[in-house]
Enzyme design. Sequence first.
Site, PDB file in Angstrom:
ATOM      1  N   SER A 148     -11.465  -1.271   2.607  1.00  0.00           N
ATOM      2  CA  SER A 148     -10.699  -1.786   3.739  1.00  0.00           C
ATOM      3  C   SER A 148     -10.060  -0.619   4.493  1.00  0.00           C
ATOM      4  CB  SER A 148      -9.624  -2.745   3.227  1.00  0.00           C
ATOM      5  OG  SER A 148      -8.913  -3.309   4.291  1.00  0.00           O
ATOM      6  N   ARG A 185       0.813  -1.217   0.000  1.00  0.00           N
ATOM      7  CA  ARG A 185       0.000   0.000   0.000  1.00  0.00           C
ATOM      8  C   ARG A 185       0.849   1.271   0.000  1.00  0.00           C
ATOM      9  NH1 ARG A 185      -2.246  -3.570  -1.438  1.00  0.00           N
ATOM     10  NH2 ARG A 185      -4.161  -4.550  -0.717  1.00  0.00           N
ATOM     11  N   GLU A 195      -5.265   2.183   6.262  1.00  0.00           N
ATOM     12  CA  GLU A 195      -5.014   2.107   4.818  1.00  0.00           C
ATOM     13  C   GLU A 195      -5.743   3.250   4.131  1.00  0.00           C
ATOM     14  OE1 GLU A 195      -6.457  -0.917   1.296  1.00  0.00           O
ATOM     15  OE2 GLU A 195      -5.479  -1.787   3.049  1.00  0.00           O
TER      16      GLU A 195
END
Length: 297
Positions: free
Chosen positions: A220, A170, A290
């Site tokens: 998410s 990420r 995230e």
Amino acid sequence: MKLTDLQAKGIDIQENIPLSRYSFTETGGPAQFLAFPKSLAELQDLLAAAEEEQLPITVIGNASNLIISDKGIKGLVIILTKMHQIKVAGDKVTAEAGARIIDTSFTAGKAGLSGLEFAAGIPGSVGGAVFMNAGAYGGETKDCLETATVLTKDGQLKTYSNAELQFSYRHSLVQETKEIVVSAVFALKKGDREAILDEMNYLNALRKYKQPLEYPSCGSVFKRPTGHFVGPMLIKAGLQGKQIGGAQVSMKHAGFIVNKGGATATDYLNLIHYIQKTIKEKYGIDLHTEVRIIGDK
């Protein structure tokens, strides 16, 4: 040149627009100025005008993995979704930053090109996928990206190779450089068109079965800590169904926070902080977001 001059030239620039209209959580306060460039030239003009007027600049793709504060964002907010061209040449797909990665994936699949199947259900933009090294179902952007072209802070174009982007979980280099991704080239492999599309449709059916797509959400919320899965950890900690205001830890997938109705960005942030505090106290694990949290405090 000023923003009013660019409006006169036909560039879509609006004032005091609620960003909740564009975010996937359906939360977020107003943008002082909001622009939708249709081309690289328009984007460059907007950056130059913002610099001349000394306005801070915030660039957004599809706003699928964002929480925008209830106070909104001062300065110029640029949404790139009108820069969405996708082209196929041989075994390569070139997409502008505002194109949805879903559309890019299906364009590749319909051309019999394999490698982007994992992205068939990711709701973000190509620019966002590069910025975040977006991934799902065992695949990541870094696995198939050849190059990305960015606008530097002084308005120049620069192209990075895959290696130069320093991809990790990420993460990509542009998170540090603050440059603006304007396009990306994906190097793919020839494959069986029907098999590729079948795989993409299967992954989307799996996503629909597992994820709370019936509610607004930012996807998410937390990065996966080493050796743990977030959803099961939250369930074990008794957090599934926890609700603050209109924001709730999803009953379908505890890794998601959904807007059950009337949620604010503050509800989301308060719930995120509550989850982080609880998990730290119970398991000694730091959960990092995230989702990107942006806007005025």
